[in-house]
Design a protein around this motif. Structure first.
Motif, PDB file in Angstrom:
ATOM      1  N   PRO A   2       0.818  -1.220   0.000  1.00  0.00           N
ATOM      2  CA  PRO A   2       0.000   0.000   0.000  1.00  0.00           C
ATOM      3  C   PRO A   2       0.852   1.270   0.000  1.00  0.00           C
ATOM      4  O   PRO A   2       1.972   1.268   0.521  1.00  0.00           O
ATOM      5  N   ALA A   3       0.287   2.336  -0.550  1.00  0.00           N
ATOM      6  CA  ALA A   3       1.034   3.586  -0.714  1.00  0.00           C
ATOM      7  C   ALA A   3       1.533   4.145   0.619  1.00  0.00           C
ATOM      8  O   ALA A   3       2.672   4.625   0.714  1.00  0.00           O
ATOM      9  N   ILE A   4       0.703   4.092   1.646  1.00  0.00           N
ATOM     10  CA  ILE A   4       1.104   4.647   2.949  1.00  0.00           C
ATOM     11  C   ILE A   4       2.288   3.867   3.517  1.00  0.00           C
ATOM     12  O   ILE A   4       3.263   4.452   4.000  1.00  0.00           O
ATOM     13  N   GLU A   5       2.206   2.544   3.451  1.00  0.00           N
ATOM     14  CA  GLU A   5       3.306   1.716   3.959  1.00  0.00           C
ATOM     15  C   GLU A   5       4.539   1.863   3.072  1.00  0.00           C
ATOM     16  O   GLU A   5       5.672   1.837   3.557  1.00  0.00           O
ATOM     17  N   MET A   6       4.324   2.008   1.769  1.00  0.00           N
ATOM     18  CA  MET A   6       5.433   2.212   0.835  1.00  0.00           C
ATOM     19  C   MET A   6       6.247   3.437   1.238  1.00  0.00           C
ATOM     20  O   MET A   6       7.483   3.413   1.275  1.00  0.00           O
ATOM     21  N   GLU A   7       5.560   4.528   1.572  1.00  0.00           N
ATOM     22  CA  GLU A   7       6.243   5.766   1.937  1.00  0.00           C
ATOM     23  C   GLU A   7       6.995   5.604   3.253  1.00  0.00           C
ATOM     24  O   GLU A   7       8.117   6.096   3.409  1.00  0.00           O
ATOM     25  N   SER A   8       6.393   4.875   4.189  1.00  0.00           N
ATOM     26  CA  SER A   8       7.049   4.644   5.474  1.00  0.00           C
ATOM     27  C   SER A   8       8.323   3.821   5.300  1.00  0.00           C
ATOM     28  O   SER A   8       9.365   4.132   5.894  1.00  0.00           O
ATOM     29  N   ILE A   9       8.245   2.775   4.465  1.00  0.00           N
ATOM     30  CA  ILE A   9       9.410   1.918   4.227  1.00  0.00           C
ATOM     31  C   ILE A   9      10.501   2.695   3.501  1.00  0.00           C
ATOM     32  O   ILE A   9      11.691   2.571   3.811  1.00  0.00           O
ATOM     33  N   ARG A  10      10.098   3.523   2.530  1.00  0.00           N
ATOM     34  CA  ARG A  10      11.109   4.300   1.805  1.00  0.00           C
ATOM     35  C   ARG A  10      11.852   5.244   2.738  1.00  0.00           C
ATOM     36  O   ARG A  10      13.077   5.431   2.607  1.00  0.00           O
ATOM     37  N   SER A  11      11.158   5.862   3.685  1.00  0.00           N
ATOM     38  CA  SER A  11      11.820   6.790   4.604  1.00  0.00           C
ATOM     39  C   SER A  11      12.823   6.073   5.510  1.00  0.00           C
ATOM     40  O   SER A  11      13.820   6.663   5.931  1.00  0.00           O
TER      41      SER A  11
END
Length: 492
Positions: free
Chosen positions: A392-401
């Motif tokens: 999911p997009a929200i988790e994707m952003e968290s993992i990228r950070s």
């Protein structure tokens, strides 16, 4: 074979885009495009895509690329009997050499070139290996003509200055084809235009270089702690392109890259967004060192215009000398890039420019290990599940950070983590089927351009099978290497 087939499918996507550009271009531009390799591509067989795909489907798992391309080209020309010439690579053609030209005076660069590297220990013998891309130094063609039993040895000092040793047993008689000045050819390619440091053809000069360099203080700053591999000690250093000494070092590194990186290019010293890391073997007994690899990074403004993280690190070049490959030095340098980028606080992600297959594998293994160590994608020792297998997009952003991986890499790592878990329970057919369907679903979207151009549903199904097999083979290799790393950690 799976990788070859998948590569051709990706080629088809590029050809689709080119044809679409032609269709939407004004007549003059279209005529110019048609003057190139796509001339006649819409003839019998419904275009280059249909021809290549038909050849792929007919070849099954047997055959080779040359036969496959011949078959496709025959279909494009509408001929089943004429065998068009197949160009094996995109390099310049060899000269026409007379049939009666003496073989002992005709040397292939692949056979005559050897590379030698000085050790950090003066008493230790040089390490020797072969290069991969001789044509980037010998640019006339693959042959050096006119010298009997020719050998060309490139000896590298601890800081990669070059001594060229050319030997032969005589020159061919007057009137026969001969390369008159091989040294000027080498000089043109082995010396960076921005710096005028010459290589030498004198052994004594080279020995003096070694004596001075073994004791010479290293440029740059130490990055991380020294580490040991196979009983030897190595250190990593970080360099900018601001100092004269580091610029000269980078010149030598990029001259070396001609042997190991196809289409290697020079770095502009006017751009201070470049920096690089080097790895050196050190000898504490003699207080000496020798360079064994490097990695070049470019920092550019990210296209997402994130005000808090306005930059991206891109890995541009990396070389580890062949005698030191497989020892983890490339992984440690790439780890250093991640560590460096995270410490900056303003880097959105780390990506890689046109990686070779070796580096893709290195990156994937490292990223899976990092995610395991950070507990990413894990819930109670199980890999998380997402709808349709998409992070999911929200988790994707968290993992990228947390990791600075790209979005595409995050999705791949998630699939590799699922493959890793399946490797410990290979009989779980339901999970294996679910993973296969999820990967194919993603591939169907990523390769929609070429797949949508197919008329036959069976062809679409076959191409998805080919693409999935290529991906799954790679994931299985990654899983095997990660399991080996995890087992080693447990045993130590």
């Amino acid at each position: 074979w799976h990788h070859l087939q998948a590569t051709i499918v990706r080629l088809l996507e590029n050809l689709t885009r080119i044809q679409r550009t032609m269709e939407n271009s004004p007549p003059a531009k279209k005529a110019k495009l048609e003057d190139g390799a796509l001339t006649g591509s819409a003839s019998a067989g419904g275009g280059i895509q249909a021809a290549l795909l038909a050849a792929l489907s007919g070849a099954g798992g047997n055959g080779n690329l040359q036969d496959l391309l011949k078959q496709a080209m025959q279909q494009m020309s509408g001929s089943a009997t004429v065998e068009p010439e197949v160009v094996e690579d995109n390099r310049r053609p060899n000269r026409e050499i007379p049939e009666d030209y003496p073989d002992e005076y005709k040397a292939n660069a692949i056979d005559i070139v050897k590379l030698h590297y000085a050790s950090c220990r003066k008493e230790e013998k040089e390490k020797e290996c072969l290069s991969e891309f001789q044509h980037q130094v010998f640019t006339t063609d693959d042959y050096v003509l006119g010298y009997k039993n020719l050998s060309v040895d490139f000896h590298y000092s601890p800081q990669w200055r070059v001594y060229v040793d050319i030997k032969h047993e005589g020159e061919i008689e007057e009137g026969k084809m001969k390369d008159t000045d091989a040294l000027s050819q080498i000089r043109k390619c082995q010396i960076k235009p921005l710096k005028d440091e010459e290589f030498t053809t004198e052994e004594e000069v080279f020995k003096n270089w070694i004596d001075s360099e073994l004791k010479e203080p290293l440029s740059g700053t130490e990055f991380g702690d020294p580490y040991n591999v196979l009983g030897k000690t190595f250190v990593m250093r970080k360099h900018s392109v601001g100092s004269e000494k580091d610029q000269m070092l980078l010149c030598r590194l990029e001259c070396m890259s001609l042997w190991f990186i196809e289409a290697s290019s020079w770095t502009s010293f006017d751009d201070d967004n470049f920096h690089f890391y080097t790895v050196h073997e050190i000898s504490k007994e003699s207080n000496s060192n020798a360079l064994i690899g490097y990695l070049l990074v470019y920092r550019f403004t990210n296209p997402f215009k994130n005000s808090e993280k306005p930059y991206i690190f891109r890995v541009c070049q990396t070389v580890v000398l062949p005698p030191f490959k497989g020892q983890g030095h490339g992984r440690r340098m790439f780890e250093a890039v991640y560590r460096d980028a995270l410490s900056c606080g303003n880097i959105l992600e780390v990506n890689v420019e046109d990686p070779c297959l070796e580096f893709v594998l290195l990156r994937d293994v490292l990223d899976v290990v990092r995610c395991i160590e950070m507990g990413i994608f894990m819930s109670e020792e199980k890999v998380k599940t997402y709808d349709y297998g998409i992070v999911p997009a929200i988790e994707m952003e968290s993992i990228r950070s947390k990791t600075l991986m790209t979005e595409r890499q995050i999705q791949k790592v998630y699939e590799m983590m699922r493959t890793l878990k399946l490797s410990s329970s290979p009989d779980d057919s339901e999970k294996a089927k679910g993973l296969r369907i999820d990967i194919k679903r993603r591939l169907r979207v990523e390769h929609s351009e070429v797949l949508d151009s197919l008329q036959d549903a069976d062809q679409v199904k076959e191409q998805l099978r080919i693409l999935h097999a290529d991906v799954q083979d790679h994931y299985n290799v990654v899983a095997g290497k990660v399991n080996a790393i995890q087992s080693k950690k447990v045993s130590t």
